[in-house]
Write a protein that holds these residues in place. Sequence first.
Motif, short mmCIF file in Angstrom:
data_model
loop_
_atom_site.label_atom_id
_atom_site.label_comp_id
_atom_site.label_asym_id
_atom_site.label_seq_id
_atom_site.Cartn_x
_atom_site.Cartn_y
_atom_site.Cartn_z
N ARG A 67 0.86 -1.19 0.00
CA ARG A 67 0.00 0.00 0.00
C ARG A 67 0.89 1.23 0.00
O ARG A 67 2.08 1.15 0.32
CB ARG A 67 -0.96 0.02 1.19
N THR A 68 0.31 2.35 -0.38
CA THR A 68 1.11 3.58 -0.39
C THR A 68 1.09 4.26 0.97
O THR A 68 1.95 5.07 1.26
CB THR A 68 0.62 4.56 -1.47
N GLY A 69 0.11 3.91 1.80
CA GLY A 69 0.01 4.49 3.12
C GLY A 69 -0.48 5.93 3.06
O GLY A 69 -0.93 6.41 2.02
N GLU A 70 -0.38 6.61 4.18
CA GLU A 70 -0.75 8.02 4.28
C GLU A 70 0.43 8.78 4.88
O GLU A 70 0.40 9.21 6.03
CB GLU A 70 -2.00 8.17 5.15
N PRO A 71 1.48 8.95 4.09
CA PRO A 71 2.68 9.60 4.62
C PRO A 71 2.45 11.08 4.90
O PRO A 71 1.57 11.70 4.30
CB PRO A 71 3.70 9.41 3.49
N THR A 72 3.24 11.58 5.81
CA THR A 72 3.24 13.02 6.07
C THR A 72 4.66 13.53 5.89
O THR A 72 5.63 12.80 6.13
CB THR A 72 2.73 13.34 7.49
N ALA A 73 4.77 14.78 5.47
CA ALA A 73 6.08 15.39 5.30
C ALA A 73 6.78 15.44 6.66
O ALA A 73 6.14 15.68 7.69
CB ALA A 73 5.95 16.79 4.73
N ALA A 74 8.08 15.18 6.66
CA ALA A 74 8.85 15.18 7.90
C ALA A 74 10.24 15.71 7.63
O ALA A 74 10.75 15.63 6.51
CB ALA A 74 8.91 13.77 8.47
N THR A 75 10.86 16.23 8.68
CA THR A 75 12.22 16.76 8.60
C THR A 75 13.05 16.16 9.72
O THR A 75 12.61 16.08 10.87
CB THR A 75 12.20 18.29 8.73
N GLY A 91 23.36 21.50 12.04
CA GLY A 91 22.96 22.62 11.20
C GLY A 91 22.32 22.21 9.88
O GLY A 91 21.73 23.03 9.21
N ASP A 92 22.43 20.94 9.51
CA ASP A 92 21.80 20.47 8.27
C ASP A 92 20.48 19.79 8.59
O ASP A 92 20.15 19.54 9.76
CB ASP A 92 22.72 19.49 7.54
N ARG A 93 19.74 19.47 7.54
CA ARG A 93 18.46 18.78 7.71
C ARG A 93 18.17 17.95 6.48
O ARG A 93 18.64 18.25 5.39
CB ARG A 93 17.34 19.76 7.98
N VAL A 94 17.39 16.90 6.69
CA VAL A 94 16.98 16.02 5.60
C VAL A 94 15.46 16.03 5.54
O VAL A 94 14.79 15.82 6.56
CB VAL A 94 17.48 14.56 5.82
N GLU A 95 14.93 16.31 4.36
CA GLU A 95 13.48 16.27 4.14
C GLU A 95 13.11 14.85 3.74
O GLU A 95 13.83 14.19 2.99
CB GLU A 95 13.07 17.24 3.04
N GLY A 96 11.98 14.38 4.22
CA GLY A 96 11.51 13.04 3.87
C GLY A 96 10.06 12.88 4.23
O GLY A 96 9.31 13.86 4.28
N LEU A 97 9.68 11.64 4.50
CA LEU A 97 8.30 11.32 4.86
C LEU A 97 8.28 10.51 6.14
O LEU A 97 9.18 9.72 6.41
CB LEU A 97 7.63 10.49 3.76
N ARG A 98 7.21 10.70 6.90
CA ARG A 98 6.95 9.88 8.08
C ARG A 98 5.86 8.89 7.69
O ARG A 98 4.79 9.29 7.24
CB ARG A 98 6.48 10.75 9.23
N LEU A 99 6.16 7.59 7.85
CA LEU A 99 5.20 6.54 7.56
C LEU A 99 4.77 5.88 8.86
O LEU A 99 5.55 5.83 9.81
CB LEU A 99 5.82 5.46 6.67
N THR A 100 3.56 5.37 8.89
CA THR A 100 3.09 4.56 9.99
C THR A 100 2.75 3.19 9.41
O THR A 100 1.92 3.10 8.50
CB THR A 100 1.87 5.18 10.69
N VAL A 101 3.42 2.15 9.92
CA VAL A 101 3.28 0.81 9.35
C VAL A 101 3.03 -0.22 10.45
O VAL A 101 3.35 0.01 11.61
CB VAL A 101 4.53 0.41 8.53
N SER A 102 2.46 -1.35 10.05
CA SER A 102 2.25 -2.47 10.97
C SER A 102 3.55 -3.25 11.14
O SER A 102 4.53 -3.02 10.42
CB SER A 102 1.16 -3.39 10.40
N ALA A 103 3.54 -4.21 12.05
CA ALA A 103 4.72 -5.05 12.25
C ALA A 103 5.04 -5.85 10.98
O ALA A 103 6.21 -5.97 10.61
CB ALA A 103 4.49 -5.99 13.44
N ASP A 104 4.02 -6.39 10.31
CA ASP A 104 4.25 -7.13 9.06
C ASP A 104 4.82 -6.22 7.98
O ASP A 104 5.71 -6.63 7.23
CB ASP A 104 2.95 -7.78 8.56
#
Length: 141
Positions: A67-75, A91-104
Amino acid sequence: MPSPRLLIGLPLLATPLAVAAWLWLTLLSPWTYERPDHLAPIGEGPHALFVYGTLTHAPVRWLVYGRTGEPTAATLDGYRRTGLDLAPSPGDRVEGLRLTVSADELARLDRYERLGVRYRRVRVTLADGDDVWAYRRLPSH
């Protein structure tokens, strides 16, 4: 001499078959990855995960864990991307996504990242204060 139709048709047929075989070997095959015994078992979910590379793309997530899930933007503050890894860098940062997933789903992500072989899963704190998992490259020998 083979017909032009055959010369065109064979690559058109072979390409999707080759891609499907590669995906099966990478994501599902029992021959390409065995979870190392020294890794702790995966606890029951849900699990929060910060992704910053290929897993930021919805089609990749769908192929990896269904599944694609429902990611949210995260830093992630205090890190920078170095190729396929994160490196501490004040002083640096990485942009990405926060995912919520099951154990499987986390187990499928661990397989995709080759946990214990190519990556380790570590706890990091996002800019918003959430404590999440992230994959970091293992040192090469």
